[in-house]
Design a protein around this motif. Structure first.
Motif, PDB file in Angstrom:
ATOM      1  N   MET A   2       0.843  -1.204   0.000  1.00 60.73           N
ATOM      2  CA  MET A   2       0.000   0.000   0.000  1.00 60.73           C
ATOM      3  C   MET A   2       0.874   1.248   0.000  1.00 60.73           C
ATOM      4  O   MET A   2       1.918   1.306   0.663  1.00 60.73           O
ATOM      5  N   MET A   3       0.460   2.273  -0.771  1.00 57.05           N
ATOM      6  CA  MET A   3       1.182   3.544  -0.790  1.00 57.05           C
ATOM      7  C   MET A   3       0.303   4.636  -0.201  1.00 57.05           C
ATOM      8  O   MET A   3      -0.900   4.705  -0.487  1.00 57.05           O
ATOM      9  N   ILE A   4       0.900   5.481   0.628  1.00 55.29           N
ATOM     10  CA  ILE A   4       0.180   6.574   1.297  1.00 55.29           C
ATOM     11  C   ILE A   4       0.841   7.889   0.902  1.00 55.29           C
ATOM     12  O   ILE A   4       2.057   8.053   1.047  1.00 55.29           O
ATOM     13  N   ALA A   5       0.035   8.824   0.415  1.00 56.82           N
ATOM     14  CA  ALA A   5       0.560  10.125  -0.012  1.00 56.82           C
ATOM     15  C   ALA A   5      -0.212  11.249   0.677  1.00 56.82           C
ATOM     16  O   ALA A   5      -1.411  11.118   0.950  1.00 56.82           O
ATOM     17  N   LEU A   6       0.491  12.332   0.940  1.00 56.28           N
ATOM     18  CA  LEU A   6      -0.103  13.517   1.547  1.00 56.28           C
ATOM     19  C   LEU A   6       0.235  14.733   0.701  1.00 56.28           C
ATOM     20  O   LEU A   6       1.384  14.887   0.261  1.00 56.28           O
ATOM     21  N   CYS A   7      -0.764  15.589   0.468  1.00 58.34           N
ATOM     22  CA  CYS A   7      -0.479  16.836  -0.245  1.00 58.34           C
ATOM     23  C   CYS A   7      -1.377  17.925   0.327  1.00 58.34           C
ATOM     24  O   CYS A   7      -2.095  17.720   1.303  1.00 58.34           O
ATOM     25  N   GLY A   8      -1.356  19.105  -0.284  1.00 62.03           N
ATOM     26  CA  GLY A   8      -2.241  20.184   0.134  1.00 62.03           C
ATOM     27  C   GLY A   8      -1.605  21.153   1.114  1.00 62.03           C
ATOM     28  O   GLY A   8      -0.416  21.090   1.425  1.00 62.03           O
ATOM     29  N   CYS A   9      -2.441  22.046   1.629  1.00 61.04           N
ATOM     30  CA  CYS A   9      -1.965  23.201   2.397  1.00 61.04           C
ATOM     31  C   CYS A   9      -1.217  22.831   3.676  1.00 61.04           C
ATOM     32  O   CYS A   9      -0.244  23.468   4.058  1.00 61.04           O
ATOM     33  N   MET A  10      -1.682  21.785   4.343  1.00 59.10           N
ATOM     34  CA  MET A  10      -1.043  21.358   5.595  1.00 59.10           C
ATOM     35  C   MET A  10       0.421  20.993   5.375  1.00 59.10           C
ATOM     36  O   MET A  10       1.275  21.220   6.238  1.00 59.10           O
ATOM     37  N   MET A  11       0.731  20.457   4.183  1.00 59.15           N
ATOM     38  CA  MET A  11       2.099  20.030   3.896  1.00 59.15           C
ATOM     39  C   MET A  11       3.040  21.202   3.625  1.00 59.15           C
ATOM     40  O   MET A  11       4.251  21.024   3.545  1.00 59.15           O
ATOM     41  N   GLN A  12       2.498  22.413   3.475  1.00 66.54           N
ATOM     42  CA  GLN A  12       3.346  23.596   3.272  1.00 66.54           C
ATOM     43  C   GLN A  12       3.906  24.139   4.581  1.00 66.54           C
ATOM     44  O   GLN A  12       4.666  25.093   4.584  1.00 66.54           O
ATOM     45  N   GLU A  13       3.505  23.519   5.701  1.00 67.42           N
ATOM     46  CA  GLU A  13       4.011  23.952   7.009  1.00 67.42           C
ATOM     47  C   GLU A  13       5.196  23.064   7.400  1.00 67.42           C
ATOM     48  O   GLU A  13       5.022  21.858   7.619  1.00 67.42           O
ATOM     49  N   PRO A  14       6.402  23.634   7.493  1.00 68.27           N
ATOM     50  CA  PRO A  14       7.602  22.825   7.758  1.00 68.27           C
ATOM     51  C   PRO A  14       7.502  21.957   9.010  1.00 68.27           C
ATOM     52  O   PRO A  14       7.954  20.814   9.008  1.00 68.27           O
ATOM     53  N   GLN A  15       6.875  22.490  10.086  1.00 65.22           N
ATOM     54  CA  GLN A  15       6.794  21.703  11.328  1.00 65.22           C
ATOM     55  C   GLN A  15       5.903  20.477  11.153  1.00 65.22           C
ATOM     56  O   GLN A  15       6.121  19.446  11.786  1.00 65.22           O
ATOM     57  N   VAL A  16       4.901  20.568  10.260  1.00 68.81           N
ATOM     58  CA  VAL A  16       4.028  19.422   9.980  1.00 68.81           C
ATOM     59  C   VAL A  16       4.825  18.327   9.271  1.00 68.81           C
ATOM     60  O   VAL A  16       4.748  17.148   9.628  1.00 68.81           O
ATOM     61  N   LYS A  70       7.108  16.544  11.604  1.00 71.97           N
ATOM     62  CA  LYS A  70       6.363  15.636  12.486  1.00 71.97           C
ATOM     63  C   LYS A  70       6.015  14.338  11.755  1.00 71.97           C
ATOM     64  O   LYS A  70       6.131  13.239  12.319  1.00 71.97           O
ATOM     65  N   ILE A  71       5.595  14.453  10.505  1.00 78.59           N
ATOM     66  CA  ILE A  71       5.222  13.259   9.734  1.00 78.59           C
ATOM     67  C   ILE A  71       6.449  12.394   9.469  1.00 78.59           C
ATOM     68  O   ILE A  71       6.412  11.167   9.612  1.00 78.59           O
ATOM     69  N   LYS A  72       7.568  13.028   9.106  1.00 78.68           N
ATOM     70  CA  LYS A  72       8.805  12.271   8.847  1.00 78.68           C
ATOM     71  C   LYS A  72       9.261  11.507  10.090  1.00 78.68           C
ATOM     72  O   LYS A  72       9.777  10.397   9.996  1.00 78.68           O
ATOM     73  N   LYS A  73       9.006  12.099  11.240  1.00 74.15           N
ATOM     74  CA  LYS A  73       9.472  11.499  12.489  1.00 74.15           C
ATOM     75  C   LYS A  73       8.477  10.466  13.041  1.00 74.15           C
ATOM     76  O   LYS A  73       8.866   9.382  13.472  1.00 74.15           O
ATOM     77  N   SER A  74       7.181  10.813  13.027  1.00 79.76           N
ATOM     78  CA  SER A  74       6.185  10.000  13.740  1.00 79.76           C
ATOM     79  C   SER A  74       5.323   9.120  12.842  1.00 79.76           C
ATOM     80  O   SER A  74       4.629   8.226  13.329  1.00 79.76           O
ATOM     81  N   TYR A  75       5.312   9.393  11.536  1.00 79.97           N
ATOM     82  CA  TYR A  75       4.447   8.631  10.625  1.00 79.97           C
ATOM     83  C   TYR A  75       5.288   8.143   9.444  1.00 79.97           C
ATOM     84  O   TYR A  75       5.073   8.517   8.299  1.00 79.97           O
ATOM     85  N   ARG A  76       6.235   7.258   9.752  1.00 79.20           N
ATOM     86  CA  ARG A  76       7.204   6.833   8.737  1.00 79.20           C
ATOM     87  C   ARG A  76       6.606   5.907   7.682  1.00 79.20           C
ATOM     88  O   ARG A  76       7.261   5.585   6.690  1.00 79.20           O
ATOM     89  N   HIS A  77       5.358   5.497   7.902  1.00 76.41           N
ATOM     90  CA  HIS A  77       4.698   4.645   6.905  1.00 76.41           C
ATOM     91  C   HIS A  77       4.162   5.470   5.725  1.00 76.41           C
ATOM     92  O   HIS A  77       3.665   4.907   4.757  1.00 76.41           O
ATOM     93  N   VAL A  78       4.249   6.801   5.814  1.00 76.17           N
ATOM     94  CA  VAL A  78       3.851   7.652   4.679  1.00 76.17           C
ATOM     95  C   VAL A  78       4.908   7.540   3.587  1.00 76.17           C
ATOM     96  O   VAL A  78       6.114   7.541   3.860  1.00 76.17           O
ATOM     97  N   ASP A  79       4.480   7.456   2.336  1.00 76.40           N
ATOM     98  CA  ASP A  79       5.401   7.252   1.211  1.00 76.40           C
ATOM     99  C   ASP A  79       5.772   8.545   0.482  1.00 76.40           C
ATOM    100  O   ASP A  79       6.922   8.728   0.073  1.00 76.40           O
ATOM    101  N   ILE A  80       4.788   9.430   0.304  1.00 80.28           N
ATOM    102  CA  ILE A  80       5.005  10.623  -0.523  1.00 80.28           C
ATOM    103  C   ILE A  80       4.388  11.838   0.163  1.00 80.28           C
ATOM    104  O   ILE A  80       3.240  11.783   0.624  1.00 80.28           O
ATOM    105  N   ILE A  81       5.145  12.934   0.225  1.00 73.25           N
ATOM    106  CA  ILE A  81       4.643  14.205   0.749  1.00 73.25           C
ATOM    107  C   ILE A  81       4.938  15.290  -0.281  1.00 73.25           C
ATOM    108  O   ILE A  81       6.077  15.457  -0.708  1.00 73.25           O
ATOM    109  N   PHE A  82       3.890  15.996  -0.702  1.00 76.26           N
ATOM    110  CA  PHE A  82       4.096  17.153  -1.576  1.00 76.26           C
ATOM    111  C   PHE A  82       3.087  18.233  -1.192  1.00 76.26           C
ATOM    112  O   PHE A  82       2.222  18.012  -0.355  1.00 76.26           O
ATOM    113  N   GLY A  83       3.212  19.419  -1.789  1.00 80.19           N
ATOM    114  CA  GLY A  83       2.432  20.549  -1.306  1.00 80.19           C
ATOM    115  C   GLY A  83       1.362  21.023  -2.273  1.00 80.19           C
ATOM    116  O   GLY A  83       0.749  20.242  -2.994  1.00 80.19           O
TER     117      GLY A  83
END
Length: 475
Positions: free
Chosen positions: A111-125, A128-141
């Motif tokens: 399974m692949m999990i991707a996140l995008c949109g406005c929330m991903m434009q916040e560096p602290q978010v 947090k995802i890189k550290k606490s949600y390592r099962h996420v595959d792709i992050i873009f804005g």
């Protein structure tokens, strides 16, 4: 060729580069589908505004182009959350869903999990995802959604989480696949970003500065939509009234509407959002004279207090807003007005709140989206003193909601027992054999009818008002 050579061979220009990666990923998806003995499914969950909803249609278009079929829930092979960050609660919802997906991914490691949109434009978010949600595959804005196929290729051919966030962009990439939710109506982006910097709002920081699409590209897109069966378009921008100012050959939003009006086969034109500070008399005239522009305007108030409006950096006063409403009503007497109102902005007194109620009573909105102020880290308002106590805000919110609902139930009666044109949108979700549609002024009506009418504009008698909507009958 090895992976590096394949990437190096990609065209630099867009959209050719993305079409190159779409072909590559199509093969990878097909191979995975063969191994599983079934098509791969995808699911997009959209949080937030209509800009996000339109972005999700583009993202789904790319996913279907590369071989995914649309699933019905998160039990899918590719799950994408298109996030919103206007309110803190939206962020918390996403974190909650990511926790839930962790268990699903353990059962389905492919399974692949991707996140995008406005929330991903916040560096602290992102951290947090890189550290606490390592099962996420792709992050873009928000600025590079067109790159989805390339990002999927990166992730499918490597073992690392792919993070690709742009701080901003001047480019607008056209001519990529789109999968519309409705065959008969569609959103059309006319601009991106925002220059207003309201003190409570994170949008300019995550969506970037304003940039308008060329009118020729907009007209071409709408003509294509109409040829494909679309009868209603919603022109989208954070502030459509400032459309065209950044173009090499500037034009006004009113002039764009004149051009869209001329498209044969297009029946209805909607747009949002309009900022009161630069809604021109030229635009009012165009709306008055148009046969296609819907008799509905969303005109965010936010507060009825001139003092609070100044602190919000809204750049208009209570008196200017009311004068604008007077001009609109004088030109278009049957126009329906809706709005956004924030309760409990820092420093709001009882007197300020009464000013808001006064505007609500004078304007008599058809409906209002009412919000309790949400403190957003990174905005000037978050650091302001005199944050209003929660119990005070809740009491005011309840009073405002009661006022808005009572007025709306009276305003809707102006159309009772008349016959109106209704765009039939979908089967009624509450009563079998009934349909749901919208009037030009955005009022919802339910009536008995056959599903073959969906997508058509029909005459409906508005028989009984039910607060915010009508029960009607086909004529």
């Amino acid at each position: 060729m090895n992976r590096k050579e394949i990437i190096a061979a990609a065209p630099n220009a867009e959209p050719e580069r993305q079409k190159y990666f779409m072909e590559l990923v199509k093969e990878l998806v097909a191979e995975r589908a063969r191994k599983k003995g079934r098509p791969l499914t995808c699911f997009i969950s959209t949080f937030g505004c209509q800009m996000n909803a339109r972005d999700s249609e583009k993202l789904l278009g790319i996913l279907e182009e590369i071989g995914y079929v649309q699933g019905t829930d998160e039990n899918s092979d590719f799950v994408l959350y298109n996030t919103c960050t206007v309110r803190e609660n939206a962020n918390l919802k996403v974190y909650g869903r990511l926790g839930y997906l962790s268990g699903m991914k353990r059962k389905n490691p492919d399974m692949m999990i991707a996140l995008c949109g406005c929330m991903m434009q916040e560096p602290q978010v992102v951290e947090k995802i890189k550290k606490s949600y390592r099962h996420v595959d792709i992050i873009f804005g928000t600025h590079n959604i067109f790159k989805l196929a390339e990002l999927i290729y990166d992730r499918m051919t490597d073992t690392k989480m792919v993070v690709d966030i742009w701080e901003g962009t001047d480019s607008i990439v056209e001519n990529l696949p789109v999968e519309r939710k409705y065959p008969f109506k569609s959103g059309v982006n006319i601009m991106f970003g925002c220059n207003n910097f309201c003190s409570y709002c994170i949008v300019p920081y995550v969506r970037g500065r304003e940039r308008s699409r060329n009118p020729e590209d907009i007209i071409k897109e709408i003509e294509g939509l109409v040829a494909d069966g679309v009868v209603e378009v919603m022109l989208l921008g954070q502030n459509v009234n400032s459309y065209g100012k950044t173009l090499e050959h500037p034009i006004t939003f009113a002039e764009l509407l004149r051009r869209v009006e001329k498209i044969e086969g297009l029946e209805r034109i909607r747009f949002m959002t309009s900022h009161p500070k630069d809604l021109s008399d030229e635009l009012i005239d165009v709306m008055r004279d148009s046969e296609k522009i819907c008799r509905h305007l969303h005109l965010p108030l936010q507060s009825g207090s001139s003092r609070i409006l100044k602190v919000m950096n809204r750049k208009y006063t209570k008196e200017q807003y009311l004068a604008l409403v007077d001009r609109l009503r004088a030109a278009i007497p049957d126009i329906a007005l809706t709005t956004d109102i924030i309760v409990g902005f820092p420093g709001e007194t009882e007197e300020d709140f009464e000013e808001t109620l006064d505007v609500v009573r004078k304007v008599r909105y058809d409906s209002a989206f009412t919000f309790i102020y949400s403190r957003r880290t990174g905005t000037p308002a978050a650091a302001m003193e005199n944050q209003v106590p929660e119990e005070v805000v809740k009491a005011r919110f309840d009073r405002l909601l009661k006022e808005v609902q009572e007025i709306a139930s009276e305003v809707i009666l102006r159309d009772a027992h008349t016959v109106q044109k209704v765009l039939v949108e979908e089967p009624d979700t509450h009563e079998e054999g009934f349909l749901t549609g919208r009037l030009s002024n955005n009022t919802v009506v339910h009536f008995k009818g056959d599903a073959s009418l969906i997508g058509k504009i029909v005459d409906v008698s508005l028989d009984e008002a039910k607060g915010f909507y009508f029960m009607g009958s086909l004529k």
